[in-house]
Write a protein that holds these residues in place. Sequence first.
Motif, PDB file in Angstrom:
ATOM      1  N   UNK A 300       0.847  -1.192   0.000  1.00  0.00           N
ATOM      2  CA  UNK A 300       0.000   0.000   0.000  1.00  0.00           C
ATOM      3  C   UNK A 300       0.884   1.244   0.000  1.00  0.00           C
ATOM      4  N   UNK A 301       1.512   1.464  -1.135  1.00  0.00           N
ATOM      5  CA  UNK A 301       2.426   2.585  -1.338  1.00  0.00           C
ATOM      6  C   UNK A 301       2.249   3.126  -2.743  1.00  0.00           C
ATOM      7  N   UNK A 302       2.629   4.379  -2.948  1.00  0.00           N
ATOM      8  CA  UNK A 302       2.621   4.967  -4.291  1.00  0.00           C
ATOM      9  C   UNK A 302       3.981   4.828  -4.970  1.00  0.00           C
ATOM     10  N   UNK A 303       4.889   4.036  -4.386  1.00  0.00           N
ATOM     11  CA  UNK A 303       6.233   3.881  -4.952  1.00  0.00           C
ATOM     12  C   UNK A 303       6.213   3.290  -6.357  1.00  0.00           C
ATOM     13  N   UNK A 304       5.148   2.597  -6.723  1.00  0.00           N
ATOM     14  CA  UNK A 304       5.051   2.037  -8.072  1.00  0.00           C
ATOM     15  C   UNK A 304       5.170   3.129  -9.131  1.00  0.00           C
ATOM     16  N   UNK A 305       4.711   4.332  -8.812  1.00  0.00           N
ATOM     17  CA  UNK A 305       4.750   5.432  -9.765  1.00  0.00           C
ATOM     18  C   UNK A 305       6.174   5.816 -10.154  1.00  0.00           C
ATOM     19  N   UNK A 306       7.149   5.438  -9.337  1.00  0.00           N
ATOM     20  CA  UNK A 306       8.546   5.756  -9.643  1.00  0.00           C
ATOM     21  C   UNK A 306       9.112   4.903 -10.771  1.00  0.00           C
ATOM     22  N   UNK A 307       8.378   3.863 -11.174  1.00  0.00           N
ATOM     23  CA  UNK A 307       8.952   2.900 -12.110  1.00  0.00           C
ATOM     24  C   UNK A 307       8.267   2.872 -13.470  1.00  0.00           C
ATOM     25  N   UNK A 308       7.290   3.716 -13.703  1.00  0.00           N
ATOM     26  CA  UNK A 308       6.692   3.748 -15.025  1.00  0.00           C
ATOM     27  C   UNK A 308       5.266   4.262 -14.997  1.00  0.00           C
ATOM     28  N   UNK A 309       4.790   4.646 -16.183  1.00  0.00           N
ATOM     29  CA  UNK A 309       3.449   5.203 -16.330  1.00  0.00           C
ATOM     30  C   UNK A 309       2.431   4.170 -16.779  1.00  0.00           C
ATOM     31  N   UNK A 310       2.856   2.930 -16.898  1.00  0.00           N
ATOM     32  CA  UNK A 310       1.936   1.845 -17.222  1.00  0.00           C
ATOM     33  C   UNK A 310       2.354   0.622 -16.424  1.00  0.00           C
ATOM     34  N   UNK A 311       1.432  -0.321 -16.276  1.00  0.00           N
ATOM     35  CA  UNK A 311       1.759  -1.546 -15.542  1.00  0.00           C
ATOM     36  C   UNK A 311       2.896  -2.293 -16.227  1.00  0.00           C
ATOM     37  N   UNK A 312       2.860  -2.342 -17.555  1.00  0.00           N
ATOM     38  CA  UNK A 312       3.928  -3.024 -18.282  1.00  0.00           C
ATOM     39  C   UNK A 312       5.276  -2.367 -18.021  1.00  0.00           C
ATOM     40  N   UNK A 318      11.255  -2.906 -13.150  1.00  0.00           N
ATOM     41  CA  UNK A 318      11.680  -3.596 -11.931  1.00  0.00           C
ATOM     42  C   UNK A 318      12.407  -4.888 -12.269  1.00  0.00           C
ATOM     43  N   UNK A 319      11.938  -5.609 -13.286  1.00  0.00           N
ATOM     44  CA  UNK A 319      12.652  -6.818 -13.712  1.00  0.00           C
ATOM     45  C   UNK A 319      14.075  -6.485 -14.139  1.00  0.00           C
ATOM     46  N   UNK A 320      14.196  -5.435 -14.930  1.00  0.00           N
ATOM     47  CA  UNK A 320      15.525  -5.068 -15.426  1.00  0.00           C
ATOM     48  C   UNK A 320      16.458  -4.694 -14.276  1.00  0.00           C
ATOM     49  N   UNK A 321      15.960  -3.952 -13.314  1.00  0.00           N
ATOM     50  CA  UNK A 321      16.779  -3.563 -12.172  1.00  0.00           C
ATOM     51  C   UNK A 321      17.186  -4.778 -11.346  1.00  0.00           C
ATOM     52  N   UNK A 322      16.257  -5.669 -11.095  1.00  0.00           N
ATOM     53  CA  UNK A 322      16.570  -6.855 -10.302  1.00  0.00           C
ATOM     54  C   UNK A 322      17.562  -7.758 -11.018  1.00  0.00           C
ATOM     55  N   UNK A 323      17.435  -7.863 -12.329  1.00  0.00           N
ATOM     56  CA  UNK A 323      18.319  -8.738 -13.096  1.00  0.00           C
ATOM     57  C   UNK A 323      19.751  -8.218 -13.197  1.00  0.00           C
ATOM     58  N   UNK A 324      19.969  -6.999 -12.759  1.00  0.00           N
ATOM     59  CA  UNK A 324      21.355  -6.514 -12.719  1.00  0.00           C
ATOM     60  C   UNK A 324      22.168  -7.214 -11.637  1.00  0.00           C
ATOM     61  N   UNK A 325      21.479  -7.868 -10.718  1.00  0.00           N
ATOM     62  CA  UNK A 325      22.161  -8.620  -9.661  1.00  0.00           C
ATOM     63  C   UNK A 325      23.105  -7.740  -8.856  1.00  0.00           C
ATOM     64  N   UNK A 326      22.661  -6.533  -8.576  1.00  0.00           N
ATOM     65  CA  UNK A 326      23.455  -5.551  -7.842  1.00  0.00           C
ATOM     66  C   UNK A 326      22.845  -5.387  -6.448  1.00  0.00           C
ATOM     67  N   UNK A 327      23.665  -5.513  -5.419  1.00  0.00           N
ATOM     68  CA  UNK A 327      23.164  -5.488  -4.042  1.00  0.00           C
ATOM     69  C   UNK A 327      22.515  -4.151  -3.706  1.00  0.00           C
TER      70      UNK A 327
END
Length: 426
Positions: A300-312, A318-327
């Motif tokens: 229950x946060x608005x943080x999703x808005x930081x990652x794009x203007x559509x669900x896709x 977020x997938x791309x950021x996680x797949x960087x495998x950076x701590x």
Amino acid sequence: MTQGAGQGPAMRTETLRDFRVPVTEPAPYAVSTGLPDEAPVYGEYPAYYENGGRSVPPQPDYTPQTAPQPAAPSVPQQPAAPPVPQHEAYGAPEAYEAHEVHDATEPEPEDDDLGGYTPTHRDLPVIGRGALGGPGDTVQVQYVPQDPAAGGPGPLYVVGDVHGYLDELVTELHAQGLIDAERRWSAGNARLWFLGDFTDRGPDGIGVIDLVMRLSAEAAAAGGYCKALMGNHELLLIGAKRFGDTPVSSGAGTATFQAAWLLNGGQRTDMERLQDVHLQWMSRLDAAVLEEGHLLLHSDTTAYLDYGDSIEDVNDTIHELLNRNDADITWDLFRKFTKRFAFRDEETGPGAVRELLGTYGGSRVVHGHSPIPYLLGEVGTEDGDGSRGPEAVDGPHVYADGLAIAMDGGVTMAGKLLVVQLPLSN
């Protein structure tokens, strides 16, 4: 595309106890995990609520280890890879605790430096190789064509935070007719969404993941589906496994995933049984989805808005950021999606929900993450002040001018694990 696409042939993971996982004695870990009567880090609810109002003693420190594998016979030995420098175990957590522990009964600050959460791929997970280790161990499912007379998709269900409470999950799924007495999918073309947080706090997080993975394959074969969103505790478990005690920049000093995982209910047995197939499945879960006018989220946060203007865009980013495998990047995601209570305030909450709905579509947000007793302000204290406790939760909480539905019934607080059909009448 389906969740877990490309993971290989389906494998049976029905019984967790069948896992043949080498067990090693954990190495000592230098972080104290007991904070009596203190809330765990990043707005997680106080551990003592989960222990009947008593302080929870620290769990044995644990650092994941990998059992040594014997060299294959008849294969020339390759030169050993140079040793990877090991970070010293994160020592006295004073700085970490002083800056990172928040009062879970207060709303999290909505500052931009918080972040955290892991997403993944979008559709049905297919159980991959390695679940049991045997080439003949597969999920046995029979394809059942959908009856054309049924007309369209089946009913839509959502599940709140499970947190390792496998028995309670099985009870509720069976009560809704979604599984049979043998824990097999029995709902035909019904649609089932889990809102995340499968692990930590409860006794069998890996068992929960195994059940959801298997039901995903069985539901697909029956003409329905069983899908899941990423919760912040999945990201926490991924980070603890991938990065351990590697120091990360927390915005208020140095922290580690290992320390945060332990402080937030990480279970040693889950880490011991964690397989690559579980990590692959978790790392492909999506962050958000729109189903029949319901915007499904974990937090229950608005943080999703930081990652794009559509669900896709949100899920892809977020997938791309996680797949960087950076701590540090993974830590930033975890912190941001651990924020909560953005919709709770009577004056600002409805506006926050409308901002999400205006951006991503839908008429209502459905979320987990924040236990309903917290949203209602009805959690009792250790001293027994007489306020109504979590046992009073018997269904979802509709709030924010009717625009938000909370689904975390507080199963870790003697509350209820919620499995509910949408839409709700109110």
